[in-house]
Design an enzyme around this catalytic site. Structure first.
Site, mmCIF file in Angstrom:
data_model
loop_
_atom_site.group_PDB
_atom_site.id
_atom_site.type_symbol
_atom_site.label_atom_id
_atom_site.label_comp_id
_atom_site.label_asym_id
_atom_site.label_seq_id
_atom_site.Cartn_x
_atom_site.Cartn_y
_atom_site.Cartn_z
ATOM 1 N N LYS A 253 44.947 55.589 64.681
ATOM 2 C CA LYS A 253 45.956 54.930 63.853
ATOM 3 C C LYS A 253 45.406 53.653 63.241
ATOM 4 O O LYS A 253 44.560 52.999 63.856
ATOM 5 C CB LYS A 253 47.156 54.515 64.735
ATOM 6 C CG LYS A 253 48.037 55.645 65.193
ATOM 7 C CD LYS A 253 49.210 55.100 66.002
ATOM 8 C CE LYS A 253 50.066 56.209 66.570
ATOM 9 N NZ LYS A 253 50.728 57.041 65.556
ATOM 10 N N ARG B 116 54.017 66.195 70.850
ATOM 11 C CA ARG B 116 54.517 67.585 70.895
ATOM 12 C C ARG B 116 53.730 68.424 71.905
ATOM 13 O O ARG B 116 54.256 69.389 72.454
ATOM 14 C CB ARG B 116 54.489 68.185 69.479
ATOM 15 C CG ARG B 116 53.123 68.292 68.859
ATOM 16 C CD ARG B 116 53.176 68.444 67.333
ATOM 17 N NE ARG B 116 53.432 67.169 66.666
ATOM 18 C CZ ARG B 116 53.619 67.030 65.352
ATOM 19 N NH1 ARG B 116 53.598 68.096 64.563
ATOM 20 N NH2 ARG B 116 53.828 65.839 64.827
HETATM 21 N N1 BES Z 1 54.170 58.203 68.332
HETATM 22 C C1 BES Z 1 53.955 58.664 67.026
HETATM 23 C C2 BES Z 1 55.210 58.632 66.150
HETATM 24 C C3 BES Z 1 55.832 57.284 65.868
HETATM 25 C C4 BES Z 1 55.643 56.666 64.643
HETATM 26 C C5 BES Z 1 56.667 56.685 66.789
HETATM 27 C C6 BES Z 1 56.247 55.456 64.373
HETATM 28 C C7 BES Z 1 57.265 55.478 66.529
HETATM 29 C C8 BES Z 1 57.074 54.855 65.324
HETATM 30 C C9 BES Z 1 53.431 60.110 67.034
HETATM 31 O O1 BES Z 1 52.676 60.450 68.134
HETATM 32 C C10 BES Z 1 52.569 60.276 65.831
HETATM 33 O O2 BES Z 1 51.554 59.645 65.785
HETATM 34 N N2 BES Z 1 52.980 61.135 64.906
HETATM 35 C C11 BES Z 1 52.234 61.384 63.725
HETATM 36 C C12 BES Z 1 52.168 62.865 63.535
HETATM 37 C C13 BES Z 1 51.226 63.304 62.441
HETATM 38 C C14 BES Z 1 49.805 63.011 62.849
HETATM 39 C C15 BES Z 1 51.410 64.773 62.192
HETATM 40 C C16 BES Z 1 52.930 60.697 62.557
HETATM 41 O O3 BES Z 1 54.147 60.729 62.512
HETATM 42 O O4 BES Z 1 52.240 60.115 61.738
HETATM 43 MN MN MN Z 2 50.609 59.978 67.845
#
Ligand code: BES
Ligand code: MN
Ligand code: ZN
Length: 490
Positions: free
Chosen positions: A268, A342
């Site tokens: 990230k 997931r």
């Molecule tokens: N934990 C994150 C989602 C999240 C984003 C929670 C903002 C709280 C605030 C999750 O694990 C994630 O990183 N999701 C990705 C999925 C993508 C890589 C398909 C996302 O939403 O960017």
């Molecule tokens: Mn994530």
């Protein structure tokens, strides 16, 4: 914070601040305050009773400063428990700037026909939640909230139990907020498990905690792959409430428990990583809800399940392009290591069905940024194929004042998760990301009744609300508890 109730028609003899709610008609029903308040109510430009407005002034009585806060409720026809909770929350915020310790809320300024038990318990809950702060690491604690006692004054017969229930609900929500606000250098999977154990012991719930070796024996490979980049041991936390021993039906509450989500090799950006200690918000909601459920003792069987781990980068971490075999037997192509939640949920749900005999599944998770894009910090995104279940969630949400919005699922959205080299891939791409992530989780529910709650926007907020500061909200604790109550009564 002390929250109590005075069941009386007159105002208390002693208080530092009195909060008096008013509709726009500014009718004063608490006649004892007529001399003090009438001049302020008559001056039309001072306070109009508008929703979310407050007016604070100070008087001298017996050489002591006494504050009054007029709290606007808007017009009568739009009145709701939420409006009352918000107005009391805002009034207490206004009071918090003053050096005062005892606040009283004069509910009798609202006609009894407008007040239900739900209204009063919501106000009590809001006042307790508004007092929460995460300041354990501040050397110089900002003493910005001096109020230590809030007395609700009401002649309504239901007020006593309403205030008691509202304050108790706030305590369970606080359990979740404290877990989420704790930074990730402290809140590791093992500490989350230890805290869950403490909560369960206090609540009289059964708990079982599985370590890495146990998880490997269960063949929870999707979960283990997410965990393996970290030095911290993953924990599978299983909490059981047997409220209806004569029934075989078991409802599983499955909470996402990433104590930190760096994204892994699909790393990230720093700004997105900053709040990722909150990626165990779903598990915190389940732990808080289990305690709340035990306290309200509904006739239903519930199992709470958390697959807790960290998503980190190291020589042991899983990689984009990997193909895993989940506990269910379904194979998964990893196209993005940041779509980790997931994977942990998939195995947690398979565990719920195959090892705990769950007959109905609710999962709650900070799963997608897409849910935040769509619904901001205002609504949780709900996915279910069963409209009867959606109606139950909506009804629970009206009780808990935690907003929900139904998100779509259909075959086309499910198809996004198809892979050419495995049964599934762990991301269906950016478009419709909340739905495709939910659909991925749904692949593991084996046709059982299922509700998915994406709380990525609501679990941890940047913008304060009338009775929430920025930070953890404990979203889901009350919602799950109300949902379980609805199901117990069916
Ligand atoms: N934990 C994150 C989602 C999240 C984003 C929670 C903002 C709280 C605030 C999750 O694990 C994630 O990183 N999701 C990705 C999925 C993508 C890589 C398909 C996302 O939403 O960017
Ligand atoms: Mn994530
Ligand atoms: Zn995550």
């Amino acid at each position: 914070m002390n929250i109590n109730i005075l069941h009386t028609t007159s105002i208390p003899a002693e208080y530092d601040v009195a909060i008096i709610p008013f509709f726009e008609d500014k009718q004063l029903l608490v006649s004892e305050l007529s001399d003090t308040l009438t001049p302020y109510l008559a001056a039309n430009d001072i306070f109009k009773g508008k929703e979310e407005s407050t007016y604070i002034f100070t008087t001298v009585q017996n050489k002591k400063l006494v504050h009054y806060i007029l709290a606007g409720l808007g017009n009568q026809k739009d009145f709701s428990a939420e409006i009352l909770a918000n107005s009391i929350g805002l009034a207490l915020k206004a009071a918090s700037a003053k050096k005062i310790s005892h606040a009283c809320v004069l509910l009798d300024n609202i006609k009894p026909d407008f007040l239900s038990e739900h209204h009063i318990s919501s106000a009590a809950k809001a006042s307790a939640l508004g007092a929460y702060k995460f300041d354990k690491f501040l050397s110089d604690k900002k003493e910005d909230l001096h109020i230590d006692t809030i007395t609700f004054v009401s002649s309504c017969d239901c007020a006593k139990s309403a205030v008691k229930n509202g304050a108790a609900t706030a305590d369970f929500i606080t359990i979740a907020r404290e877990l989420v606000d704790e930074p990730a250098n402290i809140m590791k999977p093992s500490l989350l498990a230890k805290r869950a154990k403490e909560v369960c012991e206090k609540a009289g719930l059964e708990i079982e905690i599985f370590n890495r070796e146990d998880i490997a024996k269960l063949q929870m490979n999707a979960f283990l792959n997410v965990a393996k980049g970290s030095d911290e041991e993953p924990k599978l936390i299983v909490m059981r409430y047997h409220g209806n021993p004569s029934s075989n039906e078991i409802t599983a509450l499955v909470g996402k428990g990433l104590t930190y989500d760096s994204g892994g090799y699909s790393i990230k950006p720093t700004s997105s990583m900053l709040t990722m200690k909150s990626d165990m918000g779903g598990s915190a909601a389940v732990i808080g809800a289990m305690a709340a459920i035990a306290a309200s003792a509904p006739k239903i069987n519930i199992v709470g399940i958390v697959a807790a781990c960290e998503n980190m980068i190291s020589g042991h971490a899983y990689l984009p392009g990997d193909i895993l075999t989940s506990m269910s037997g379904k194979t998964i192509e990893i196209v993005n290591t940041d779509a980790e939640g997931r994977l942990t949920l998939a195995d947690a749900i398979t565990y719920a069905i195959r090892k705990e005999n769950a007959s109905r599944i609710v999962d709650i998770c900070t799963l997608t940024g897409a849910a935040v894009v769509a619904l901001s910090e205002e609504y949780a995104g709900i996915i279910t194929k069963d409209t009867a279940l959606w109606n139950d969630v909506e009804q629970a949400s009206e009780k808990s004042l935690e907003p929900v919005w139904r998100m779509p699922i259909n075959k086309a959205l499910e198809k996004k998760n198809k892979s050419s080299v495995a049964d599934l891939k762990n991301s269906g791409g950016r478009w419709g990301g909340c739905s495709s992530a939910g659909a991925f989780v749904g692949e593991f529910t084996e046709g059982k009744p299922w509700v998915h709650m994406d709380i990525a926007g609501t679990a941890f907020i940047e913008t304060e609300k009338p009775y929430f500061r920025a930070g953890a909200t404990g979203y889901g604790v009350h919602l799950l508890c109300e949902l379980v109550k609805i199901w117990a009564e069916k």
